[in-house]
Design an enzyme around this catalytic site. Structure first.
Site, mmCIF file in Angstrom:
data_model
loop_
_atom_site.group_PDB
_atom_site.id
_atom_site.type_symbol
_atom_site.label_atom_id
_atom_site.label_comp_id
_atom_site.label_asym_id
_atom_site.label_seq_id
_atom_site.Cartn_x
_atom_site.Cartn_y
_atom_site.Cartn_z
ATOM 1 N N HIS A 267 24.648 85.672 -7.795
ATOM 2 C CA HIS A 267 25.853 84.990 -8.282
ATOM 3 C C HIS A 267 26.844 84.771 -7.137
ATOM 4 C CE1 HIS A 267 24.197 85.330 -12.197
ATOM 5 N NE2 HIS A 267 24.414 86.626 -12.339
ATOM 6 N N ASP B 34 21.570 76.959 -12.317
ATOM 7 C CA ASP B 34 20.670 78.026 -12.770
ATOM 8 C C ASP B 34 19.763 78.530 -11.644
ATOM 9 O OD1 ASP B 34 19.659 79.764 -14.692
ATOM 10 O OD2 ASP B 34 18.054 78.384 -15.263
ATOM 11 N N LEU C 49 38.504 64.207 -6.777
ATOM 12 C CA LEU C 49 37.448 64.691 -7.683
ATOM 13 C C LEU C 49 38.084 65.560 -8.757
ATOM 14 C CD1 LEU C 49 34.309 65.175 -8.218
ATOM 15 C CD2 LEU C 49 34.594 67.260 -6.884
HETATM 16 C C1 IPE Z 1 22.529 78.279 -18.519
HETATM 17 O O1 IPE Z 1 21.653 79.111 -17.843
HETATM 18 C C2 IPE Z 1 23.936 78.768 -18.365
HETATM 19 C C3 IPE Z 1 24.526 78.653 -17.034
HETATM 20 C C4 IPE Z 1 23.944 78.153 -15.976
HETATM 21 C C5 IPE Z 1 25.863 79.134 -16.922
HETATM 22 P P1 IPE Z 1 20.914 80.328 -18.579
HETATM 23 O O2 IPE Z 1 20.148 81.040 -17.520
HETATM 24 O O3 IPE Z 1 21.883 81.129 -19.353
HETATM 25 O O4 IPE Z 1 19.958 79.573 -19.569
HETATM 26 P P2 IPE Z 1 18.627 80.095 -20.294
HETATM 27 O O5 IPE Z 1 18.922 81.427 -20.906
HETATM 28 O O6 IPE Z 1 17.566 80.209 -19.253
HETATM 29 O O7 IPE Z 1 18.294 79.029 -21.287
HETATM 30 C C1 IPE Z 2 22.769 81.062 -13.551
HETATM 31 O O1 IPE Z 2 21.794 81.823 -12.944
HETATM 32 C C2 IPE Z 2 24.117 81.749 -13.572
HETATM 33 C C3 IPE Z 2 24.588 82.124 -14.904
HETATM 34 C C4 IPE Z 2 23.956 81.946 -16.016
HETATM 35 C C5 IPE Z 2 25.875 82.770 -14.971
HETATM 36 P P1 IPE Z 2 20.991 82.922 -13.755
HETATM 37 O O2 IPE Z 2 21.734 84.205 -13.666
HETATM 38 O O3 IPE Z 2 20.687 82.446 -15.118
HETATM 39 O O4 IPE Z 2 19.669 83.019 -12.898
HETATM 40 P P2 IPE Z 2 18.195 83.155 -13.446
HETATM 41 O O5 IPE Z 2 17.937 81.988 -14.343
HETATM 42 O O6 IPE Z 2 18.110 84.455 -14.185
HETATM 43 O O7 IPE Z 2 17.339 83.138 -12.218
HETATM 44 MG MG MG Z 3 19.151 81.367 -15.879
#
Ligand code: IPE
Ligand code: IPE
Ligand code: MG
Length: 253
Positions: free
Chosen positions: A42, A25, A136
């Site tokens: 991303h 995240d 792995l």
């Molecule tokens: C969780 O992150 C999903 C992934 C890392 C793929 P999110 O960014 O979607 O989670 P929330 O919305 O902050 O809970």
């Molecule tokens: C995690 O990073 C990737 C996915 C959920 C696909 P985020 O896109 O949720 O990044 P933040 O949390 O908004 O910074």
């Molecule tokens: Mg996120």
């Protein structure tokens, strides 16, 4: 799985977790801080995943499960979702041979139905690449939700006509054939599970890091593993260091 549960001991864990799960995240915030579009986060996040895989291979982790796209992530702007799907396709095409060369086998968990055909083909192709013996096993959660997993398991158990018990339902959950995660790492500073492996995380150790996912490197992994090595897992029992109970004291008068 009663057999597995019965053999668990309340002792210090082996230094290296066998199975690591990661909520990757913080991509969006990483990009926004650099005045870049979220999709750039991303892209850099994909490089961080390569560092994680390398680190796990080096450390001797046997199973790695990463959260790439949740069942709730469809709620994001359509441009971001399309960019993510495109990135998955590119990563699968580009990285599968290199992963195989590193001794990494690939597998996906999640609902594939809504994914496009090209992506599904690439997933099947990647999964059918034989990596033997694998150093792995990498599991990628894509359009995955912990609640979806429980429901699909319940449906499968119902179809098979089995009596519902923790053990029988557990057999239909994703990843039922490998040990449950020992360590869950979540980057990005949030302290929540966000519908990741709800069933499988019952006794997992959690490690939260402020590091935004694109900045993740082998050192962050090493810190998480070192922290894990200091934990005492009790699985509901008492500490090994606790004084043994006096059986007389437990008797009902
Ligand atoms: C969780 O992150 C999903 C992934 C890392 C793929 P999110 O960014 O979607 O989670 P929330 O919305 O902050 O809970
Ligand atoms: C995690 O990073 C990737 C996915 C959920 C696909 P985020 O896109 O949720 O990044 P933040 O949390 O908004 O910074
Ligand atoms: Mg996120």
């Amino acid at each position: 799985m009663s057999g597995k549960t019965a053999s668990r001991k309340t002792s210090r864990p082996a230094l290296v977790p066998r199975h690591v799960a990661v909520v990757m995240d913080g991509n969006g915030r990483w990009a926004t801080r650099r005045l870049l579009p979220r999709t750039a986060g991303h892209k850099f996040g994909a490089d961080a995943l390569k560092r994680l895989v390398r680190g796990c291979v080096q450390q001797g982790v046997q199973y790695l499960t990463v959260f790439a796209f949740s069942s709730e992530n469809w709620k994001r702007p359509v441009e971001e979702v399309s960019a993510l799907m495109e990135l998955f396709v590119q990563a699968l095409q580009r990285e599968t041979p290199d992963l195989t060369a590193q001794g990494v086998s690939l597998r996906f968990l999640g609902d594939r139905e809504p994914l496009n055909e090209r992506m599904r083909e690439l997933m099947v192709q990647a999964e059918s690449t034989v990596v033997e013996p694998a150093r792995l096993r990498l599991n990628v959660a894509l359009n995955y939700g912990g609640r979806w997993d429980i429901v699909q398991a319940a449906r499968a158990a119902q179809t098979a006509g089995v009596e519902l018990t923790e053990e029988s339902l557990g057999r239909y959950m994703c990843l039922a054939d490998i040990p449950e995660p020992d360590l869950l790492i979540r980057t990005g500073g949030e302290h929540r599970v966000s519908n990741f492996l709800l069933w499988q995380l019952a006794y997992t150790e959690f490690y939260f890091s402020e590091t935004l996912w694109p900045d993740f490197d082998e050192q962050t992994l090493a810190h998480a593993i070192a922290d894990f090595a200091r934990r005492e897992r009790r699985f509901g029992r008492v500490s090994d260091k606790a004084a043994p109970a006096d059986p007389a004291g437990l008797r009902v008068a």
